[in-house]
Enzyme design. Sequence first.
Site, PDB file in Angstrom:
ATOM      1  N   GLU A  40      38.006  39.103  42.598  1.00  0.00           N
ATOM      2  CA  GLU A  40      38.611  37.793  42.295  1.00  0.00           C
ATOM      3  C   GLU A  40      39.558  37.358  43.409  1.00  0.00           C
ATOM      4  OE1 GLU A  40      41.975  35.460  41.143  1.00  0.00           O
ATOM      5  OE2 GLU A  40      42.106  37.617  40.819  1.00  0.00           O
ATOM      6  N   ASP A  66      38.730  34.047  45.562  1.00  0.00           N
ATOM      7  CA  ASP A  66      39.696  32.952  45.587  1.00  0.00           C
ATOM      8  C   ASP A  66      39.855  32.423  47.012  1.00  0.00           C
ATOM      9  OD1 ASP A  66      42.001  31.356  44.424  1.00  0.00           O
ATOM     10  OD2 ASP A  66      43.084  32.585  45.866  1.00  0.00           O
ATOM     11  N   GLU A 119      35.788  33.255  40.211  1.00  0.00           N
ATOM     12  CA  GLU A 119      36.229  33.631  41.552  1.00  0.00           C
ATOM     13  C   GLU A 119      35.672  34.998  41.944  1.00  0.00           C
ATOM     14  OE1 GLU A 119      40.426  31.156  41.878  1.00  0.00           O
ATOM     15  OE2 GLU A 119      40.459  33.196  41.082  1.00  0.00           O
TER      16      GLU A 119
END
Length: 238
Positions: free
Chosen positions: A36, A40, A112
């Site tokens: 994640e 991102d 993400e």
Amino acid sequence: MIPKQIPLRNEQIFLLAMRHRSAAANPVADSYERLEFFGDSVLGVVIAQYLYEHHPTWDQGMLSKAKSSVVKEEPLAEVALKLGLDRFIELSPSEEATGGRLRPSILADTVEAIIGGVYLESGLEVARWFVLEQLHPYLMRISGGDVSPDDFKSKLQEVAQSIWRKSPTYRVAREAGFAHERRFHVHVVFDDEIIGEGQGRSKKEAEQDAARDALGVIQRHRDERERARQPNQERQYE
């Protein structure tokens, strides 16, 4: 098992992207958190490049506001639900019992993580295609120049000044969660009276959510006053 809209072939990466830290034996190695974090950054680069190339007349401020309105929890959570990721998220029984499967912050994190996995497996171009495909409606929403369609704080500021000639105050009521999954609960206050509440992964998101709630309260009060006036107006013409 992997939803067909996701350009990912490695099932182990997909399972990792779906595993919340509460269900991981080792939260660092066996949860989606590292993916994640990586995804991102990929997401931010893809959206920033898209806006830079497609809106050459926008200055830095416009580009920043536009990016912030797309790269945030709400659109990503909606993408997760559209892809059906809520069916695959792996949670502990306690997280499941408290509604973690539909929690916007967790849903956004999984998207993400998927983006990070797609990049690692297939590279930037495939990840770019996936991001732009999934976020196309949100990019189109801002293409007309309304780069902050969800800037509820600014809208509340305008309404408050027009009604009360004063600005709202935002107060953090509480914080909860692990450092990586911090949740903020914020109150928006006028003259020590709470008229809106909101939550988010950051203070900024929570304040926007609280401002949206306050705007809804104000609009409902306006509607009630309008309905109360209508019978009186009808009687005047009888």
